[in-house]
Design a protein around this motif. Structure first.
Motif, PDB file in Angstrom:
ATOM      1  N   GLN A 176       0.833  -1.201   0.000  1.00  0.00           N
ATOM      2  CA  GLN A 176       0.000   0.000   0.000  1.00  0.00           C
ATOM      3  C   GLN A 176       0.863   1.244   0.000  1.00  0.00           C
ATOM      4  O   GLN A 176       2.006   1.233   0.457  1.00  0.00           O
ATOM      5  N   SER A 177       0.282   2.336  -0.491  1.00  0.00           N
ATOM      6  CA  SER A 177       0.988   3.607  -0.516  1.00  0.00           C
ATOM      7  C   SER A 177      -0.011   4.731  -0.705  1.00  0.00           C
ATOM      8  O   SER A 177      -1.077   4.550  -1.302  1.00  0.00           O
ATOM      9  N   PHE A 178       0.345   5.919  -0.198  1.00  0.00           N
ATOM     10  CA  PHE A 178      -0.428   7.118  -0.489  1.00  0.00           C
ATOM     11  C   PHE A 178      -0.045   7.706  -1.839  1.00  0.00           C
ATOM     12  O   PHE A 178      -0.695   8.634  -2.314  1.00  0.00           O
ATOM     13  N   LEU A 229      -5.879   6.625   0.453  1.00  0.00           N
ATOM     14  CA  LEU A 229      -6.404   7.960   0.200  1.00  0.00           C
ATOM     15  C   LEU A 229      -6.245   8.817   1.443  1.00  0.00           C
ATOM     16  O   LEU A 229      -6.783   8.489   2.503  1.00  0.00           O
ATOM     17  N   ASP A 230      -5.533   9.916   1.301  1.00  0.00           N
ATOM     18  CA  ASP A 230      -5.412  10.903   2.374  1.00  0.00           C
ATOM     19  C   ASP A 230      -6.601  11.864   2.260  1.00  0.00           C
ATOM     20  O   ASP A 230      -7.543  11.630   1.504  1.00  0.00           O
ATOM     21  N   SER A 231      -6.556  12.974   2.990  1.00  0.00           N
ATOM     22  CA  SER A 231      -7.666  13.928   2.963  1.00  0.00           C
ATOM     23  C   SER A 231      -7.911  14.407   1.530  1.00  0.00           C
ATOM     24  O   SER A 231      -6.969  14.524   0.727  1.00  0.00           O
ATOM     25  N   PRO A 232      -9.156  14.689   1.165  1.00  0.00           N
ATOM     26  CA  PRO A 232      -9.512  14.953  -0.237  1.00  0.00           C
ATOM     27  C   PRO A 232      -8.685  16.025  -0.926  1.00  0.00           C
ATOM     28  O   PRO A 232      -8.349  15.898  -2.112  1.00  0.00           O
ATOM     29  N   ASN A 233      -8.338  17.100  -0.229  1.00  0.00           N
ATOM     30  CA  ASN A 233      -7.614  18.198  -0.870  1.00  0.00           C
ATOM     31  C   ASN A 233      -6.106  17.979  -0.937  1.00  0.00           C
ATOM     32  O   ASN A 233      -5.405  18.733  -1.605  1.00  0.00           O
ATOM     33  N   ALA A 234      -5.598  16.979  -0.248  1.00  0.00           N
ATOM     34  CA  ALA A 234      -4.167  16.684  -0.291  1.00  0.00           C
ATOM     35  C   ALA A 234      -3.800  16.070  -1.639  1.00  0.00           C
ATOM     36  O   ALA A 234      -4.657  15.529  -2.357  1.00  0.00           O
ATOM     37  N   ILE A 235      -2.523  16.141  -1.988  1.00  0.00           N
ATOM     38  CA  ILE A 235      -2.034  15.651  -3.278  1.00  0.00           C
ATOM     39  C   ILE A 235      -0.962  14.596  -3.027  1.00  0.00           C
ATOM     40  O   ILE A 235      -0.047  14.809  -2.229  1.00  0.00           O
ATOM     41  N   ASN A 275      -5.575  15.619  -6.893  1.00  0.00           N
ATOM     42  CA  ASN A 275      -5.686  15.406  -5.459  1.00  0.00           C
ATOM     43  C   ASN A 275      -6.428  14.102  -5.182  1.00  0.00           C
ATOM     44  O   ASN A 275      -6.903  13.417  -6.085  1.00  0.00           O
ATOM     45  N   TYR A 276      -6.521  13.756  -3.889  1.00  0.00           N
ATOM     46  CA  TYR A 276      -7.152  12.488  -3.533  1.00  0.00           C
ATOM     47  C   TYR A 276      -8.642  12.488  -3.843  1.00  0.00           C
ATOM     48  O   TYR A 276      -9.222  11.437  -4.129  1.00  0.00           O
ATOM     49  N   ALA A 277      -9.261  13.663  -3.811  1.00  0.00           N
ATOM     50  CA  ALA A 277     -10.685  13.727  -4.148  1.00  0.00           C
ATOM     51  C   ALA A 277     -10.927  13.225  -5.559  1.00  0.00           C
ATOM     52  O   ALA A 277     -11.939  12.560  -5.830  1.00  0.00           O
ATOM     53  N   SER A 278      -9.995  13.505  -6.475  1.00  0.00           N
ATOM     54  CA  SER A 278     -10.171  13.052  -7.853  1.00  0.00           C
ATOM     55  C   SER A 278     -10.026  11.540  -7.970  1.00  0.00           C
ATOM     56  O   SER A 278     -10.650  10.904  -8.825  1.00  0.00           O
ATOM     57  N   SER A 319      -7.128  -0.141 -12.335  1.00  0.00           N
ATOM     58  CA  SER A 319      -6.262  -0.632 -13.405  1.00  0.00           C
ATOM     59  C   SER A 319      -4.922  -1.135 -12.872  1.00  0.00           C
ATOM     60  O   SER A 319      -4.218  -1.885 -13.553  1.00  0.00           O
ATOM     61  N   TYR A 320      -4.570  -0.718 -11.632  1.00  0.00           N
ATOM     62  CA  TYR A 320      -3.300  -1.173 -11.069  1.00  0.00           C
ATOM     63  C   TYR A 320      -3.428  -1.678  -9.628  1.00  0.00           C
ATOM     64  O   TYR A 320      -2.465  -2.226  -9.084  1.00  0.00           O
ATOM     65  N   ALA A 321      -4.585  -1.511  -9.006  1.00  0.00           N
ATOM     66  CA  ALA A 321      -4.744  -1.895  -7.603  1.00  0.00           C
ATOM     67  C   ALA A 321      -5.919  -2.847  -7.427  1.00  0.00           C
ATOM     68  O   ALA A 321      -6.840  -2.885  -8.254  1.00  0.00           O
ATOM     69  N   ASP A 322      -5.858  -3.588  -6.329  1.00  0.00           N
ATOM     70  CA  ASP A 322      -6.923  -4.531  -5.978  1.00  0.00           C
ATOM     71  C   ASP A 322      -7.890  -3.948  -4.967  1.00  0.00           C
ATOM     72  O   ASP A 322      -9.008  -4.452  -4.805  1.00  0.00           O
ATOM     73  N   GLY A 323      -7.452  -2.911  -4.275  1.00  0.00           N
ATOM     74  CA  GLY A 323      -8.298  -2.340  -3.245  1.00  0.00           C
ATOM     75  C   GLY A 323      -7.933  -0.911  -2.955  1.00  0.00           C
ATOM     76  O   GLY A 323      -6.947  -0.372  -3.471  1.00  0.00           O
ATOM     77  N   ILE A 324      -8.750  -0.287  -2.103  1.00  0.00           N
ATOM     78  CA  ILE A 324      -8.569   1.113  -1.765  1.00  0.00           C
ATOM     79  C   ILE A 324      -8.650   1.256  -0.252  1.00  0.00           C
ATOM     80  O   ILE A 324      -9.482   0.616   0.401  1.00  0.00           O
ATOM     81  N   GLY A 325      -7.749   2.067   0.302  1.00  0.00           N
ATOM     82  CA  GLY A 325      -7.708   2.294   1.741  1.00  0.00           C
ATOM     83  C   GLY A 325      -7.998   3.748   2.049  1.00  0.00           C
ATOM     84  O   GLY A 325      -7.077   4.554   2.160  1.00  0.00           O
ATOM     85  N   PRO A 326      -9.276   4.111   2.198  1.00  0.00           N
ATOM     86  CA  PRO A 326      -9.617   5.509   2.440  1.00  0.00           C
ATOM     87  C   PRO A 326      -9.606   5.858   3.924  1.00  0.00           C
ATOM     88  O   PRO A 326      -9.831   5.005   4.785  1.00  0.00           O
ATOM     89  N   SER A 327      -9.364   7.105   4.235  1.00  0.00           N
ATOM     90  CA  SER A 327      -9.671   7.593   5.565  1.00  0.00           C
ATOM     91  C   SER A 327     -11.150   7.325   5.827  1.00  0.00           C
ATOM     92  O   SER A 327     -11.990   7.394   4.913  1.00  0.00           O
ATOM     93  N   LYS A 328     -11.481   6.998   7.071  1.00  0.00           N
ATOM     94  CA  LYS A 328     -12.854   6.580   7.372  1.00  0.00           C
ATOM     95  C   LYS A 328     -13.886   7.658   7.063  1.00  0.00           C
ATOM     96  O   LYS A 328     -15.063   7.357   6.855  1.00  0.00           O
TER      97      LYS A 328
END
Length: 374
Positions: A216-218, A245-251, A263-266, A278-287
């Motif tokens: 995993q990575s941000f 995924l970090d906070s929506p406005n962060a890049i 940014n993460y919102a996109s 296309s490259y990942a199996d899952g997503i780790g969002p802030s709750k």
């Protein structure tokens, strides 16, 4: 000898004679922990032990975690070690060690200034010279400070060996959910972690063939590299990729240098999630991508991620009032545990349809899951 026998039995089967009905019994291979809902011990069981220590990881394993989660940073000589950040004055006693007083620096990492002591300025041997782990957030977890200065900073190899030893002893597989911290920054320091990490994982049979390993990575670029390398080399049997995924406005750090950074919102839009798939199996969002901190109202995030074919593992569910949403707090004393509120928060996320959770208290997460599944 016990481990060898276990593998032989799992691979070839065992015929046994039952004295009651004389039926043939065939042993089954171990069940991978990610065949269902997964509980990830976030930096171990960090609500109960200082994070990223072997004691914290072992506590998470003992408390029923399906995965343990090391964050990795490099040393000056290229070893991968477990720390939340490479700046370690808040997670170790390094600032009190006079022999390293001259190592204090200020650095810019992903656009932010940090002052302190950085792992990339120490060899592993130097870090093993009286540098000990401490509780990172004593203002929330004062009882964890009783474990201060008892543990060294573990290497990736030590963490793999810890999980492997547990498997050999019990037959239970515990996966590794590994985060590479600030990969672009370290690439620019000639301390790229990606190939070092893949090589270390491929070196051990446990991570190469037996246990699931999630990377995993941000950032996005290094995850795409992992995806390409794993597809080409097929060096890890049960490896998967998770976009954080970090906070929506962060890049993301790797996109900050681009002319039109996203940014993460996109990344969290329906189209962005399809691109991630296309490259990942899952997503780790802030709750908070799934529930607001201030009200119990679910977003469409889980539905959109599942529509893109992604598993959803939100972070981080914690038991103290200081980390719970306002509507679940037991009181306003931040340091006090609020198990009733934490159990309700777990239940809310289970009902939301997530595929797993990051938690600082795997035992509480397991209790909530058992109650939810009754």
């Amino acid at each position: 000898m016990l481990f060898s026998s276990f593998i032989l039995l799992s691979t070839f089967g065992l015929t046994a004679c039952n004295s009651d009905d004389n039926k043939t019994q065939v042993s089954k291979p171990p069940v991978l922990p990610d065949t269902g809902f997964v509980i990830v011990g976030h930096r171990g069981a960090s609500a109960l032990r200082p994070e990223h220590t072997l004691a914290s990881y072992q506590k998470a394993i003992d408390d029923g975690a399906d995965f343990i989660e090391p964050d990795l940073v490099p040393t000056k000589d290229g070893y991968l070690i477990a720390r939340h950040e490479s700046e370690i004055s808040g997670t170790t006693n390094v600032s009190s060690l006079t022999q390293f007083a001259d190592r204090k620096k200020t650095k810019k990492i992903d656009g932010l200034d940090y002052t302190g002591w950085f792992t990339e300025d120490f060899t592993l041997n130097e870090l093993n010279q009286n540098v000990k782990a401490r509780e990172r957030i004593p203002q929330y977890r004062p009882t964890n400070t009783t474990y201060n200065d008892q543990s060294s900073i573990p290497t990736l190899e030590q963490i793999i060996e810890l999980a492997d030893a547990h498997y050999k002893k019990t037959g239970k597989i515990v996966g590794l959910y590994i985060e590479t911290k600030h990969p672009t920054f370290f690439q620019k320091q000639n301390l790229a972690m990606e190939d070092r990490l893949l090589s270390a994982l491929a070196k051990y049979k446990y991570t190469r063939e037996i246990a699931p390993v999630y990377l995993q990575s941000f950032e996005t670029t290094n995850l795409k590299y992992f995806h390409e390398q794993l597809a080409r080399k097929k060096s890890l049997k049960h490896a998967k990729i998770i976009q954080l995924l970090d906070s929506p406005n962060a890049i993301p750090g790797d996109l900050q240098d681009q002319a039109t950074p996203a940014n993460y919102a996109s990344l969290a839009t329906p189209q962005g999630l399809k691109d991630v798939a296309s490259y990942a199996d899952g997503i780790g969002p802030s709750k908070t991508y799934i529930f607001s901190n201030n009200e119990f109202k679910q977003t469409n995030f889980v539905k959109d991620a599942h529509a893109a074919g992604l598993k959803v593992h939100p972070y981080t569910l914690r038991p103290e009032n200081g980390f719970l949403p306002d509507y679940l707090k037991c009181n306003q004393i931040a340091t006090e545990r609020c198990d009733s509120g934490a159990l309700k928060e777990f239940e809310n996320f289970y009902k939301a349809g997530v595929d797993g959770v990051f938690t600082d208290d795997p035992a509480l997460a397991r209790k909530a899951l058992n109650q939810f599944q009754k």
